[in-house]
Scaffold this active site. Structure first.
Site, short mmCIF file in Angstrom:
data_model
loop_
_atom_site.label_atom_id
_atom_site.label_comp_id
_atom_site.label_asym_id
_atom_site.label_seq_id
_atom_site.Cartn_x
_atom_site.Cartn_y
_atom_site.Cartn_z
N LYS A 72 38.51 -31.51 98.01
CA LYS A 72 38.75 -32.62 98.95
C LYS A 72 39.24 -33.84 98.17
O LYS A 72 40.22 -34.46 98.54
CB LYS A 72 37.45 -32.91 99.71
CG LYS A 72 37.58 -34.05 100.69
CD LYS A 72 36.33 -34.20 101.53
CE LYS A 72 36.43 -35.48 102.36
NZ LYS A 72 35.27 -35.71 103.19
N GLU A 132 34.34 -30.14 87.65
CA GLU A 132 34.33 -28.69 87.45
C GLU A 132 35.63 -28.06 87.96
O GLU A 132 36.25 -27.25 87.27
CB GLU A 132 33.15 -28.05 88.21
CG GLU A 132 31.77 -28.49 87.75
CD GLU A 132 31.24 -29.66 88.56
OE1 GLU A 132 32.03 -30.58 88.92
OE2 GLU A 132 30.03 -29.69 88.83
N GLY A 147 32.96 -32.23 103.16
CA GLY A 147 33.20 -31.06 102.30
C GLY A 147 32.46 -29.83 102.80
O GLY A 147 33.03 -28.74 102.94
N ARG A 148 31.17 -29.98 103.11
CA ARG A 148 30.38 -28.82 103.52
C ARG A 148 30.67 -28.38 104.94
O ARG A 148 30.16 -27.35 105.39
CB ARG A 148 28.89 -29.12 103.32
CG ARG A 148 28.39 -30.36 104.01
CD ARG A 148 27.03 -30.78 103.49
NE ARG A 148 26.59 -32.07 104.02
CZ ARG A 148 26.90 -33.25 103.51
NH1 ARG A 148 27.67 -33.32 102.44
NH2 ARG A 148 26.44 -34.37 104.05
N GLU A 166 22.23 -30.58 101.73
CA GLU A 166 23.04 -31.75 101.36
C GLU A 166 23.13 -32.72 102.55
O GLU A 166 23.27 -33.92 102.37
CB GLU A 166 24.45 -31.32 100.91
CG GLU A 166 25.18 -32.39 100.13
CD GLU A 166 26.38 -31.87 99.35
OE1 GLU A 166 26.23 -31.44 98.19
OE2 GLU A 166 27.50 -31.88 99.89
N HIS A 190 11.63 -6.55 100.20
CA HIS A 190 11.11 -6.00 98.95
C HIS A 190 11.10 -7.06 97.86
O HIS A 190 11.02 -6.74 96.68
CB HIS A 190 11.96 -4.80 98.53
CG HIS A 190 11.95 -3.72 99.57
ND1 HIS A 190 10.98 -2.74 99.61
CD2 HIS A 190 12.74 -3.52 100.65
CE1 HIS A 190 11.20 -1.96 100.65
NE2 HIS A 190 12.25 -2.41 101.30
N LYS A 193 26.10 -36.71 88.33
CA LYS A 193 27.51 -36.65 87.91
C LYS A 193 27.79 -37.75 86.90
O LYS A 193 28.47 -37.53 85.89
CB LYS A 193 28.45 -36.85 89.11
CG LYS A 193 28.59 -35.64 90.01
CD LYS A 193 29.65 -35.93 91.07
CE LYS A 193 29.61 -34.92 92.20
NZ LYS A 193 30.44 -35.28 93.34
O1 F6P Z 1 28.36 -31.53 95.34
C1 F6P Z 1 28.90 -32.67 95.86
C2 F6P Z 1 30.22 -32.49 96.52
O2 F6P Z 1 30.75 -33.75 96.74
C3 F6P Z 1 30.14 -31.68 97.82
O3 F6P Z 1 29.77 -32.44 98.89
C4 F6P Z 1 31.52 -31.15 97.90
O4 F6P Z 1 31.60 -30.11 98.81
C5 F6P Z 1 31.75 -30.73 96.48
O5 F6P Z 1 31.14 -31.75 95.72
C6 F6P Z 1 33.17 -30.53 96.07
O6 F6P Z 1 33.96 -31.65 96.27
P1 F6P Z 1 35.53 -31.58 96.28
O7 F6P Z 1 35.96 -30.73 97.41
O8 F6P Z 1 35.99 -33.01 96.42
O9 F6P Z 1 35.98 -30.99 94.98
#
Ligand code: F6P
Length: 556
Positions: free
Chosen positions: A213, A219, A273-274, A360, A391, A516
């Site tokens: 987003k 990462e 995002g979620r 979240e 199990h 972060k």
């Molecule tokens: O973990 C935090 C977060 O901001 C989530 O809400 C989001 O889905 C994820 O990181 C990834 O963010 P992006 O889509 O901006 O890479």
């Protein structure tokens, strides 16, 4: 209720606090004898059956929960969400994931603009692009068709699409349309995840979809650079244009990264995002794998639940009922967790997705206007498909802590097997457990029953089940793209209902920021120590020692 008032100060909340003490005197064993109650606790909509009769609640409780909903202005809040108001106040954003699956002719205005036409222009672009890739008219740098896709993203840019992909993988229609194609997900910045994802792939036939987003997530950006390098090293830097596309709200950064803006698929800041699996975040990789028509069915399933959520009265409204029952379990019974137990291997990634959507969204400490909350919000979500979970952790649920359970069952298996000579089909075997577990939890087993079975005296305490453990059952007719969309939307809205009642902002996530920024400080230190030999400074004793040890041991 005035906006600054807390829900716990209202009469319906206080009434429920008193009421729960009476409810605790009942045992589900007795409550389940009341057929009128059980009948009233079954709701059906569009092929889905919800049975919540195994909740520690009576019809009186449900009435009181509806009063709580009134006190929390639930209906008004739902209306505000659907009408594009900026209900995510800390980020000054609308919350319009429902627009992502709205029919083409629907009008949903946000900030004076019909967002549904924007949604459909991206959907049309995805349809066209995915058809070109799937048909082989869009080829890689060496002229080969791109049959493999790696979607790079994390959190909401990963978990939802992974859940849907995993659920579709064994659906007959989806299998047919995915023949000869692979979809993989690279999420973790751990280089092991990179290795696992590219093993067996050829850059010549691979398309990388970078999903972020913000297009700033550390990462994802490192993984994207790593795969860019993987492509360039074999095919040359110019191959990136053919082998990398992006999904983002930040098209400027997409271009800066080196991806052609024509190959970027937009979404908007009004999609959390979620809550983004129905945007290009999910629709692009899933359309590449299964074709747009399959994904369109998924969107239609979600849209059906949106209409239901927005229009059905509370007593028939599945997400509203589920949300209120979750509040009942967390805030009044004091149960901090919820187990999500799909009796379908295809739903193995459902609980991990809902874990993010729920935890979240609702793991907050202040109300929407910043007032510290004197009550807990959110719940600890976890789960595994049945019967595997039986199990594993069910022991604790049966005889240890009380954890309200969601049992999710499917009427028709995606992959039925009937073995000659077996008592039942393999799916009936699975479903026998789906039907048995809720009653085992509700009824338990008494010492008296054990005595009648001549169980040895010293084993009776160990073999006794107290019962009275709440669960609810959701039965879906099948598990195709449409039903998967329904299931997703039910849970998304349930979580929103909980947040609306608790009076929190379920659509921001400031709690992920601190870690972060501290990682940023550590990253700088690692760089300075490795390149200039600088000693570890500016951390507490513990972190300093750990970092020093790590630096020393990894440079040996
Ligand atoms: O973990 C935090 C977060 O901001 C989530 O809400 C989001 O889905 C994820 O990181 C990834 O963010 P992006 O889509 O901006 O890479």
């Amino acid at each position: 209720m005035a906006s600054s008032a807390l829900i716990c100060d209202t009469e319906p909340w206080k009434d429920l606090k008193a009421h729960v003490e009476n409810i605790k005197k009942n045992h589900l064993r007795d409550l389940m004898d009341d057929v009128v109650r059980s009948q009233a606790m079954m709701v059906e909509y569009d092929g889905i059956l919800l049975d919540y009769s195994r909740q520690q609640a009576t019809l009186e409780t449900i009435g009181k929960l509806f009063k709580l909903a009134e006190a929390a202005n639930l209906k008004q809040k739902i209306n505000l969400m659907f009408s594009g108001e900026h209900i995510n106040s800390t980020e000054n954003r609308a919350v319009l994931h429902v627009a992502l699956r709205a029919p083409r002719d629907k009008v949903i205005q946000s900030d004076g603009k019909n967002v549904v036409s924007d949604v459909w222009s991206v959907l049309d672009k995805i349809k066209e692009f995915s058809e070109r890739v799937r048909s082989g008219s869009w080829v890689g740098a060496t002229g080969k068709a791109l049959k493999d896709v790696v979607a790079v993203g994390i959190g909401g840019s990963f978990l939802g699409p992974l859940f849907v992909h995993t659920a579709l993988q064994t659906d007959p229609e989806a299998i047919e349309s995915a023949r000869g194609r692979q979809l993989r997900f690279l999420a973790n910045v751990d280089p092991i995840d990179v290795a696992r994802n590219i093993t067996g792939l050829n850059p010549e036939t691979t398309l990388v979809v970078v999903v972020s987003k913000t297009f700033t997530t550390a990462e994802t950006m490192l993984n994207a650079r790593t795969l860019r390098e993987w492509i360039s090293a074999t095919l040359g830097p110019s191959a990136v244009a053919k082998h990398m596309v992006a999904v983002s709200t930040n098209l400027a950064l997409v271009e800066k990264f080196g991806i052609d803006p024509n190959n970027a698929f937009a979404f908007w800041d009004w999609v959390g995002g979620r809550y983004s699996v129905c945007s290009a975040v999910g629709v692009l990789p899933l359309s590449l794998q299964y074709g747009f028509s399959v994904v369109e069915k998924f969107l239609k399933g979600a849209s059906s639940i949106d209409q239901h959520f927005n229009s059905a009265p509370y007593e028939k409204n599945i997400p509203v009922l589920l949300g209120l029952l979750s509040v009942w379990n967390v805030s009044f019974h004091g149960y901090p967790a919820r187990a999500i137990l799909p009796y379908s291997q295809a739903l193995e990634k459902f609980a991990p997705h809902i874990q993010q959507v729920s935890m979240e969204s609702n793991g907050k400490g202040v109300s929407i206007d910043g007032t510290p909350l004197p009550y807990e919000t959110g719940e600890i979500d976890f789960g595994e498909p049945g019967t595997n979970g039986q199990h594993s952790f069910y022991q604790l649920i049966h005889q240890g802590r009380i954890i309200p359970c969601d049992f999710i069952g499917i009427v028709k298996s995606q992959q039925p097997v009937y073995l000659k000579g077996e008592v039942v089909s393999n799916h009936d075997e699975l479903m026998s457990n789906f039907f048995a577990q809720p009653d085992a939890l509700a009824y338990g087993k008494t010492a008296e029953q054990l005595q009648k079975e001549n169980v040895q005296q010293h084993l009776i305490p160990h073999k006794t089940f107290s019962g009275n453990r709440p669960s609810l059952s959701i039965l879906l007719p099948s598990l195709n793209a449409y039903n998967i969309g329904q299931l997703l939307a039910i849970y998304e809205h349930r979580i929103a209902v909980e947040g609306f009642i608790w009076g929190i902002n379920s659509f921001d996530q400031w709690g992920v920021e601190l870690g972060k920024s501290l990682a940023n400080q550590v990253r700088k230190q690692l760089h300075a120590s490795r390149t200039k030999g600088e000693p570890v400074e500016g951390f507490n004793f513990s972190t300093k020692m750990l970092l020093t040890k790590y630096l020393q041991a990894s440079s040996d």
